[in-house]
Design a protein around this motif. Structure first.
Motif, PDB file in Angstrom:
ATOM      1  N   ASN A   1       0.817  -1.214   0.000  1.00  0.00           N
ATOM      2  CA  ASN A   1       0.000   0.000   0.000  1.00  0.00           C
ATOM      3  C   ASN A   1       0.850   1.262   0.000  1.00  0.00           C
ATOM      4  O   ASN A   1       0.411   2.306   0.472  1.00  0.00           O
ATOM      5  CB  ASN A   1      -0.924  -0.008   1.229  1.00  0.00           C
ATOM      6  CG  ASN A   1      -1.887  -1.170   1.218  1.00  0.00           C
ATOM      7  OD1 ASN A   1      -2.508  -1.457   0.200  1.00  0.00           O
ATOM      8  ND2 ASN A   1      -2.009  -1.864   2.350  1.00  0.00           N
TER       9      ASN A   1
ATOM     10  N   ALA B   1      -0.576   5.073   0.681  1.00  0.00           N
ATOM     11  CA  ALA B   1      -0.117   5.822   1.855  1.00  0.00           C
ATOM     12  C   ALA B   1       0.472   7.166   1.433  1.00  0.00           C
ATOM     13  O   ALA B   1       0.193   8.205   2.046  1.00  0.00           O
ATOM     14  CB  ALA B   1       0.917   5.015   2.618  1.00  0.00           C
TER      15      ALA B   1
ATOM     16  N   GLU C   1      -2.320   9.579   0.391  1.00  0.00           N
ATOM     17  CA  GLU C   1      -3.096  10.070   1.534  1.00  0.00           C
ATOM     18  C   GLU C   1      -2.314  11.133   2.304  1.00  0.00           C
ATOM     19  O   GLU C   1      -2.871  12.178   2.658  1.00  0.00           O
ATOM     20  CB  GLU C   1      -3.455   8.907   2.455  1.00  0.00           C
ATOM     21  CG  GLU C   1      -4.414   9.296   3.575  1.00  0.00           C
ATOM     22  CD  GLU C   1      -4.905   8.103   4.374  1.00  0.00           C
ATOM     23  OE1 GLU C   1      -5.693   8.320   5.309  1.00  0.00           O
ATOM     24  OE2 GLU C   1      -4.496   6.964   4.063  1.00  0.00           O
TER      25      GLU C   1
ATOM     26  N   TRP D   1      -1.028   3.693   9.435  1.00  0.00           N
ATOM     27  CA  TRP D   1      -0.229   2.972   8.453  1.00  0.00           C
ATOM     28  C   TRP D   1       0.839   2.114   9.123  1.00  0.00           C
ATOM     29  O   TRP D   1       1.118   1.006   8.672  1.00  0.00           O
ATOM     30  CB  TRP D   1       0.441   3.952   7.487  1.00  0.00           C
ATOM     31  CG  TRP D   1      -0.513   4.492   6.448  1.00  0.00           C
ATOM     32  CD1 TRP D   1      -0.982   5.757   6.341  1.00  0.00           C
ATOM     33  CD2 TRP D   1      -1.128   3.760   5.387  1.00  0.00           C
ATOM     34  NE1 TRP D   1      -1.849   5.873   5.298  1.00  0.00           N
ATOM     35  CE2 TRP D   1      -1.956   4.653   4.672  1.00  0.00           C
ATOM     36  CE3 TRP D   1      -1.065   2.430   4.964  1.00  0.00           C
ATOM     37  CZ2 TRP D   1      -2.710   4.271   3.582  1.00  0.00           C
ATOM     38  CZ3 TRP D   1      -1.816   2.044   3.864  1.00  0.00           C
ATOM     39  CH2 TRP D   1      -2.632   2.954   3.180  1.00  0.00           C
TER      40      TRP D   1
END
Length: 536
Positions: free
Chosen positions: A324, A328, A331, A351
């Motif tokens: 991810n 991450a 975001e 995270w």
């Protein structure tokens, strides 16, 4: 400055002595004038004088009883008796109490009092010098013993154990004999948040010896037979011994001991975590067990501050932290572009929580954090009024210095906040490249004290010229700007997930919380606690 207490039920005599002697020129401070021994004793229990001048015949408690009581509390107290009695019996009792002089009121001359006080001062100076030499010798002996213990530990870990008997003799010399049937539990102690600890104690050496002395004193009084060995400023090894061989489970007793050690270290406003290794009964086993817990990276990395943990073999999971990576980064980028400061800590924590739950290899976690930050910086420089730092290539080394996930997470949050701060301030009030770079430098180093000289040096500028240029371009002095930036960061952190005010103070490079609160109130109009309440 030495202190003096005057005691006499004849107040005019007290007043005469008080005003006839030039106390300041002698370097003395009068801390009390009392008209009876009982009042003087009560005051001395609150603040013991270095010199006592007292009458003998007084109500409630006479001078001889007062001297006897104070000598029990402070044997080196300098005493002069001031009395109208010229009798041998009083003088004899005074000698027994080790009174240095006996002055008669009828023939008292202020110059005689001054000579006596000067003699007292010389005596006190000599005793103080002797005490300083003794303390220095004790410190050198303690330091030498500590260095010998460190050398013993390092040689144990780094060199082959050729002679087990000699090794045992050395261990016994440090206070831990390995008798038949003895089981030893090796324990690794790690100072939590070592970066903040170093800042508070000014140097690794001061930090190390502060912790070393506290542990030495606590273990000396412990019912558990144990000895500690410093490894460096943030690591120590404790060896706890228990009788009964391998059949004895000493882990519960060891845990109780470690809680005592944590409480003792807490008196220094420090936190320490402990990891207990497997029990052993021979030198080779002890060496292997110490090496195991020192090499254990996962437990150490994911520990909470103040933990007491037991070493166990780590089995890595199949969690892919990089799966991810793009999500991450996107975001975090949106949060930074939107300057949604309060949400940053929560998102970064979410995270990294996956890494904690699956006990991902710390090296992979550090790599992930580093790559996310590098990717952020590169992609944001074309969007924000922000340019990557000159020491961009130092970030990989910085990432490796963080001992726990907690520290790594705080470091990541600080970098994201510095990007926002750099965009908000750098270049917004000036077109001069040097000033913009200076502002960016400040935003990257808000976690410590920043001086005008170091920033000028980084820009290859004369400090005086840089100071004038900064004021001309920004309308404020460099120190005012740094303080404003730190207070801006403080407001951001106070809106976060409940970081204590003391921790925010340390995070911004202040070692005095009262001073930090005063600066914050001056800048914002309310205390940090009031600001946090209002923000929430």
């Amino acid at each position: 400055m030495y202190t003096v207490m005057l005691v006499d039920d004849d107040y005019p005599v007290l007043d005469l002595i008080h005003y006839a002697v030039d106390w300041d020129s002698l370097g003395l401070q009068v801390i009390g004038l009392h008209q009876n021994g009982a009042d003087a004793l009560a005051a001395a229990r609150q603040q013991m004088p270095d010199i006592l001048v007292t009458d003998i015949g007084m109500p409630q408690m006479d001078g001889l009883e007062l001297i006897a009581q104070l000598k029990q509390l402070h044997p080196e107290l300098c005493v002069a008796i001031l009395s109208c009695h010229d009798e041998f019996d009083y003088a004899r009792k005074a000698v027994k109490l080790q009174v240095q002089d006996y002055l008669l009121k009828d023939t008292l001359d202020p110059s005689d009092m001054t000579k006596l006080l000067s003699a007292f001062i010389a005596d006190l100076d000599e005793k103080e010098a002797l005490r300083s030499r003794q303390l220095r010798m004790e410190w050198l002996m303690d330091r030498n013993r500590s260095l010998m213990k460190e050398k013993f530990l390092r040689m144990t870990l780094e060199q082959p154990l050729w002679d087990a008997d000699k090794w045992q003799q050395e261990l016994e010399g440090f206070g831990l004999p390995l008798a038949r049937g003895t089981t030893v539990i090796p324990i690794l102690g790690v100072v939590d948040d070592a970066k903040s600890a170093r800042l508070r104690f000014q140097s690794d050496e001061v930090l190390r010896f502060a912790v070393d002395n506290v542990l030495e004193e606590t273990l000396r009084d412990s019912v558990v037979q144990a000895v500690h060995f410093p490894y460096d400023a943030r690591e120590i090894v404790v060896l706890a011994a228990f009788q009964g061989g391998l059949k004895v489970n000493g882990y519960e007793a060891a845990a109780v001991l470690l809680k005592l050690l944590q409480s003792a270290v807490g008196s220094l406003k420090l936190s320490v975590s402990f990891i207990m290794g497997r029990s052993c009964s021979d030198p080779a086993g002890i060496k292997a067990a110490i090496a195991e817990i020192k090499q254990e990276a996962v437990i150490r990395f994911y520990r909470s501050y103040g933990s007491i943990l037991t070493h166990k073999a780590h089995k890595g999971g199949d969690y892919d932290l990089f799966a991810n990576f793009g999500q991450a980064g996107d975001e975090l980028r949106q949060l930074i572009l939107g300057k949604r400061v309060a949400e940053l800590p929560l998102v970064i924590h979410s995270w990294l929580e996956g890494a904690r739950q699956h006990q991902v290899d710390p090296a992979i976690v550090r790599d992930w954090v580093l790559k996310v930050l590098l990717d952020l910086r590169l992609k944001l420089q074309s969007v924000l009024n922000y340019r990557p730092a000159a020491e961009f290539d130092l970030m990989p080394n910085e990432a490796l210095t963080h001992d726990t996930l907690i520290e790594l997470q705080e470091w990541m949050i600080a970098h994201c906040l510095s990007i926002i701060a750099a965009d908000h301030y750098a270049g917004s009030t000036t077109k001069r490249t040097e000033i913009a770079e200076a502002c960016a430098y400040v935003s990257r180093h808000l976690d410590r004290k920043i001086t005008l000289e170091e920033v000028a040096e980084s820009l290859f500028m004369n400090p005086s010229y840089f100071s004038r240029l900064f004021k001309k371009e920004t309308g404020e002095t460099f120190i005012e700007y740094v303080t404003r930036m730190k207070m801006h960061r403080a407001r951001e952190l106070l809106k976060g997930i409940g970081t204590p005010v003391g921790k925010i103070c340390e995070t911004l490079g202040y070692d005095n919380q009262s001073y930090f609160i005063k600066l914050f109130k001056s800048a914002v109009g309310m205390t940090p606690a009031e600001y946090r309440t209002q923000a929430q």
